[in-house]
Design an enzyme around this catalytic site. Structure first.
Site, PDB file in Angstrom:
ATOM      1  N   SER A   1       4.232  16.069   1.182  1.00 29.48           N
ATOM      2  CA  SER A   1       3.502  15.536   0.038  1.00 29.48           C
ATOM      3  C   SER A   1       4.471  15.292  -1.124  1.00 29.48           C
ATOM      4  O   SER A   1       5.457  14.576  -0.943  1.00 29.48           O
ATOM      5  CB  SER A   1       2.352  16.483  -0.333  1.00 29.48           C
ATOM      6  OG  SER A   1       1.448  15.864  -1.204  1.00 29.48           O
TER       7      SER A   1
ATOM      8  N   ASP B   1      -5.528  11.550   6.727  1.00 25.48           N
ATOM      9  CA  ASP B   1      -4.752  11.925   5.542  1.00 25.48           C
ATOM     10  C   ASP B   1      -5.062  11.034   4.346  1.00 25.48           C
ATOM     11  O   ASP B   1      -5.475   9.880   4.489  1.00 25.48           O
ATOM     12  CB  ASP B   1      -3.257  11.821   5.888  1.00 25.48           C
ATOM     13  CG  ASP B   1      -2.343  12.441   4.849  1.00 25.48           C
ATOM     14  OD1 ASP B   1      -2.836  13.065   3.896  1.00 25.48           O
ATOM     15  OD2 ASP B   1      -1.114  12.284   5.011  1.00 25.48           O
TER      16      ASP B   1
ATOM     17  N   HIS C   1      -4.189  15.786   5.524  1.00 29.72           N
ATOM     18  CA  HIS C   1      -2.989  15.975   4.716  1.00 29.72           C
ATOM     19  C   HIS C   1      -2.226  17.234   5.116  1.00 29.72           C
ATOM     20  O   HIS C   1      -1.006  17.261   5.069  1.00 29.72           O
ATOM     21  CB  HIS C   1      -3.382  16.056   3.238  1.00 29.72           C
ATOM     22  CG  HIS C   1      -2.242  15.835   2.299  1.00 29.72           C
ATOM     23  ND1 HIS C   1      -1.430  14.715   2.340  1.00 29.72           N
ATOM     24  CD2 HIS C   1      -1.761  16.596   1.282  1.00 29.72           C
ATOM     25  CE1 HIS C   1      -0.510  14.800   1.398  1.00 29.72           C
ATOM     26  NE2 HIS C   1      -0.684  15.927   0.745  1.00 29.72           N
TER      27      HIS C   1
END
Length: 338
Positions: free
Chosen positions: A151, A290, A317
């Protein structure tokens, strides 16, 4: 702490986290310890500290927490998400990497969890965090290592590869697209999957910028996050713990008040046109559900000369949790190939 503001765009329990140590041999335990031989003012010399080492950053003004686990020729530095989160939600790594002979290093970025928490808001920028990653690398003595970023950590990993590629033997970009605009396009599409009444309510709340209201929180935590952030039920304890420890000030300054509107200092970040400069062997990991478009993860791999991509068909995610077997099968295969 408001749990919804966590990942901008980065061992299911403490008992499991202890498992690798309990099953390791005494020689492996000795090898995996980090000790300081010379006084540095941060770590007691000659003392084993469960792999933990404090490292000076921001030109020595502050210190960050790091922890080494496992032992082996392949060394991986893990960059967590946020901005403002912690290493904790990456504790899934403990159940897989050390047993595969991979030496892994956690670290909490400055302002996060176990590291120092300065009040100086000028520190919360991408260039300063990029400098920090290099300071941590030097402090840990890492060379020819693999950098893993999840991320927001994926943004840092891309920036590091573009500036310090000579130190890398491999790069993993997990669940992070190469630009803010592609991220916003994906999150806008995900909102359209909401029931019409819920979408109308969400749009009204966002129009009023009422991001802290219970109604907005309810939509995030009941309708969106269980589908696009982590699809396990309940969420793993390390994920909940990372949410509790989020530094909201860093998140808001860099990302913004909402996961769906980037108003912080990352709003103009784009690196699509520079991915071809990353020559090191790389892996991008995406997931079907995601908040980052899996097609973007595939595209990124085509733009880097030595990259491949894998997509977790059952994950979101945090696919290191909700598509765990597939995720670690391919991550470990890549790490052994570098």
């Amino acid at each position: 702490m408001n749990r919804r503001n966590f990942l901008a765009t980065g061992a299911a329990s403490l008992a499991v986290a202890a498992t690798p140590v309990a099953h390791a041999s005494s020689s492996r335990m000795s090898e995996s310890e980090t000790t300081t031989q010379q006084p540095d003012g941060l770590n007691p010399p000659g003392i084993r500290a469960a792999g933990i080492r404090m490292v000076p950053v921001a030109d020595g003004k502050y210190k960050v927490w790091t922890k080494r686990m496992g032992s082996g020729p392949i060394k991986v530095l893990l960059l967590h998400g946020g901005p403002g989160a912690s290493h904790e939600y990456l504790e899934a790594m403990e159940s897989f990497l050390p047993q595969a002979g991979i030496e892994m290093y956690y670290y909490d970025q400055l302002g996060c969890n176990n590291s120092d928490h300065p009040e100086d808001t000028s520190l919360w920028t991408l260039p300063r965090y990029l400098q920090e990653v290099e300071e941590v690398r030097r402090g840990l003595g890492l060379e020819n290592f693999v950098l893993y970023g999840h991320s927001w950590g994926g943004i840092l990993a891309m920036e590091y590869a573009l500036n310090y590629q000579q130190h890398l033997r491999g790069l993993v970009i997990s669940n992070m697209t190469a630009g803010t605009q592609s991220y916003l396009k994906r999150t806008a599409a995900l909102k359209l999957q909401l029931p019409p009444d819920t979408l109308t309510e969400l749009n009204a709340l966002e129009a009023k910028q009422d991001y802290d209201s219970p109604a907005y929180e309810k939509i995030m935590m009941e309708d969106l996050y269980p589908k696009m952030i982590c699809r396990t039920h309940p969420w793993p304890e390390p994920v909940d713990r990372a949410f509790r420890h989020l530094n909201q000030q860093i998140y808001v300054q860099m990302q913004g008040k909402s996961e769906f509107l980037v108003t912080g200092n990352l709003k103009d970040w784009e690196r699509w046109d520079r991915l071809h400069e990353i020559k090191v062997k790389a892996l991008t990991i995406g997931a079907r559900y995601d908040e980052m478009d899996p097609e973007d993860m595939k595209k990124m791999a085509t733009l880097m000369p030595n990259a491949t991509s894998v997509i977790c068909q059952n994950g979101s995610h945090m696919c290191m949790w909700d598509d765990q077997a597939f995720y670690f099968e391919h991550l470990i295969k890549f790490l052994h190939s570098v």
